[in-house]
Design a protein around this motif. Structure first.
Motif, PDB file in Angstrom:
ATOM      1  N   PRO A   8       8.948  -5.398  10.294  1.00 51.46           N
ATOM      2  CA  PRO A   8       7.656  -5.338   9.600  1.00 51.46           C
ATOM      3  C   PRO A   8       7.642  -4.212   8.570  1.00 51.46           C
ATOM      4  O   PRO A   8       8.157  -3.119   8.812  1.00 51.46           O
ATOM      5  N   ASN A   9       7.049  -4.486   7.449  1.00 52.20           N
ATOM      6  CA  ASN A   9       7.038  -3.499   6.370  1.00 52.20           C
ATOM      7  C   ASN A   9       5.798  -3.673   5.520  1.00 52.20           C
ATOM      8  O   ASN A   9       5.163  -4.733   5.516  1.00 52.20           O
ATOM      9  N   GLN A  10       5.440  -2.662   4.802  1.00 53.09           N
ATOM     10  CA  GLN A  10       4.298  -2.672   3.903  1.00 53.09           C
ATOM     11  C   GLN A  10       4.466  -1.555   2.891  1.00 53.09           C
ATOM     12  O   GLN A  10       5.319  -0.678   3.048  1.00 53.09           O
ATOM     13  N   TYR A  11       3.672  -1.598   1.864  1.00 55.62           N
ATOM     14  CA  TYR A  11       3.715  -0.529   0.867  1.00 55.62           C
ATOM     15  C   TYR A  11       2.348  -0.448   0.212  1.00 55.62           C
ATOM     16  O   TYR A  11       1.523  -1.371   0.327  1.00 55.62           O
ATOM     17  N   GLY A  12       2.088   0.647  -0.459  1.00 54.17           N
ATOM     18  CA  GLY A  12       0.795   0.774  -1.112  1.00 54.17           C
ATOM     19  C   GLY A  12       0.608   2.145  -1.712  1.00 54.17           C
ATOM     20  O   GLY A  12       1.536   2.956  -1.770  1.00 54.17           O
ATOM     21  N   LEU A  56       3.778  -5.569  -6.657  1.00 49.52           N
ATOM     22  CA  LEU A  56       2.710  -5.063  -7.521  1.00 49.52           C
ATOM     23  C   LEU A  56       2.778  -3.538  -7.453  1.00 49.52           C
ATOM     24  O   LEU A  56       2.615  -2.959  -6.379  1.00 49.52           O
ATOM     25  N   PRO A  57       3.035  -2.856  -8.581  1.00 50.60           N
ATOM     26  CA  PRO A  57       3.239  -1.403  -8.528  1.00 50.60           C
ATOM     27  C   PRO A  57       2.072  -0.676  -7.865  1.00 50.60           C
ATOM     28  O   PRO A  57       0.909  -1.068  -8.011  1.00 50.60           O
ATOM     29  N   THR A  58       2.406   0.378  -7.172  1.00 54.72           N
ATOM     30  CA  THR A  58       1.342   1.162  -6.547  1.00 54.72           C
ATOM     31  C   THR A  58       0.453   1.804  -7.605  1.00 54.72           C
ATOM     32  O   THR A  58      -0.736   2.038  -7.352  1.00 54.72           O
ATOM     33  N   ASP A  59       0.989   2.100  -8.767  1.00 56.46           N
ATOM     34  CA  ASP A  59       0.153   2.644  -9.841  1.00 56.46           C
ATOM     35  C   ASP A  59      -0.897   1.621 -10.273  1.00 56.46           C
ATOM     36  O   ASP A  59      -2.038   1.975 -10.589  1.00 56.46           O
TER      37      ASP A  59
END
Length: 283
Positions: A8-12, A56-59
């Motif tokens: 499991p992974n995520q980013y933000g 989708l870039p965090t910026d």
């Protein structure tokens, strides 16, 4: 050769600080927020091969928060978080789930027009989980400091070879409440917070655990839309100072506050008939 798999992974984008001023002829309104976004979905290629075609870039996430604050305003942090979460999932085919966590820092008007003062250390919180199947809203409060000078006892506990704590029939009870409540509608934050405070004050406590259950039950009774309350209550210990070496008595008047170590009491109070689906993924 061993093989490995991506779990499991995520980013933000974490901790997007935003202050929104709503200006009006009768005076200004101020919203001071800290917003964190986490996204999950078809993101394996970015981890495994460095292909960012689905990212989708965090910026961009940060800019979206600012743009939504301008375009839609911020009525309350729950609806603002839900609007953002639905946008990220609905606008990006590769994103299947979003978590938006918002902290609101309280400011109180001073002159009723343009001047404010920061109102203590208490923080209002909201977390929205959104995916194709459901939207779950969890509201809460953090660092709500409460203290009562009496009506608290602690006795009848287990004693072993290492026990030195004396039993007490009267003590100071203090805590810094971290609470969240899961709800199915638009739960009234003010009513939930008031229920926490009132239960803490009204309960003659034989244990902080008993107080925790009373506080959670009070929120459920006051807020029909709330299905579950989670509480984390650190016990802010206050110990009576021994003034005998100075020839003074101390009839429960002078204490010292110890910040470490401390007891930590945590628990969940839910309705018996709660069948609301639990979120099985987290960030």
């Amino acid at each position: 050769m061993p093989t490995f798999a991506l779990g499991p992974n995520q980013y933000g984008k974490a901790e997007i600080r935003i202050v929104r001023v709503t200006r009006g002829p009768g005076g200004d309104e101020l919203m001071d927020l800290n917003v964190s976004v986490s996204l999950r979905g078809d993101l394996a290629a970015s981890h495994l091969t460095g292909d960012n075609g689905a990212v989708l870039p965090t910026d961009t996430q940060k800019n979206t928060v600012y743009a939504f604050a301008r375009q839609h305003g911020i009525d309350d942090i729950e609806s603002f978080a839900a609007r953002l979460a639905r946008h990220f999932v609905g606008s990006q085919p590769s994103i299947h789930g979003a978590r938006v966590h918002v902290e609101q820092y309280p400011w109180r008007p001073v002159d009723g027009r343009h001047t404010f003062r920061r109102d203590g250390g208490e923080v209002r919180t909201a977390t929205v989980h959104h995916d194709a199947e459901h939207t779950q809203v969890v509201s809460g409060v953090r660092d709500l400091v409460l203290l009562k000078t009496t009506d608290s006892e602690f006795h009848g506990f287990v004693k072993d070879a290492w026990t030195t704590l004396p039993e007490t029939r009267d003590r100071i009870l203090a805590t810094s409440v971290n609470a969240t409540w899961r709800h199915t509608g638009s739960a009234d934050h003010g009513a939930a917070r008031a229920a926490l405070v009132e239960a803490f004050a009204a309960t003659h406590s034989l244990a902080l655990q008993q107080t925790l259950f009373a506080m959670g039950s009070s929120v459920l009774a006051a807020c029909p839309d709330v299905v579950e309350v989670k509480l984390s209550l650190p016990n802010r210990h206050h110990f009576l100072v021994d003034l005998a070496p100075f020839g003074l008595d101390n009839p429960d008047e002078v204490y010292y506050a110890a910040d470490r170590p401390y007891g930590l009491i945590e628990g969940t109070v839910r309705r018996d008939d709660d069948v609301a689906e639990e979120v099985t993924w987290s960030f």
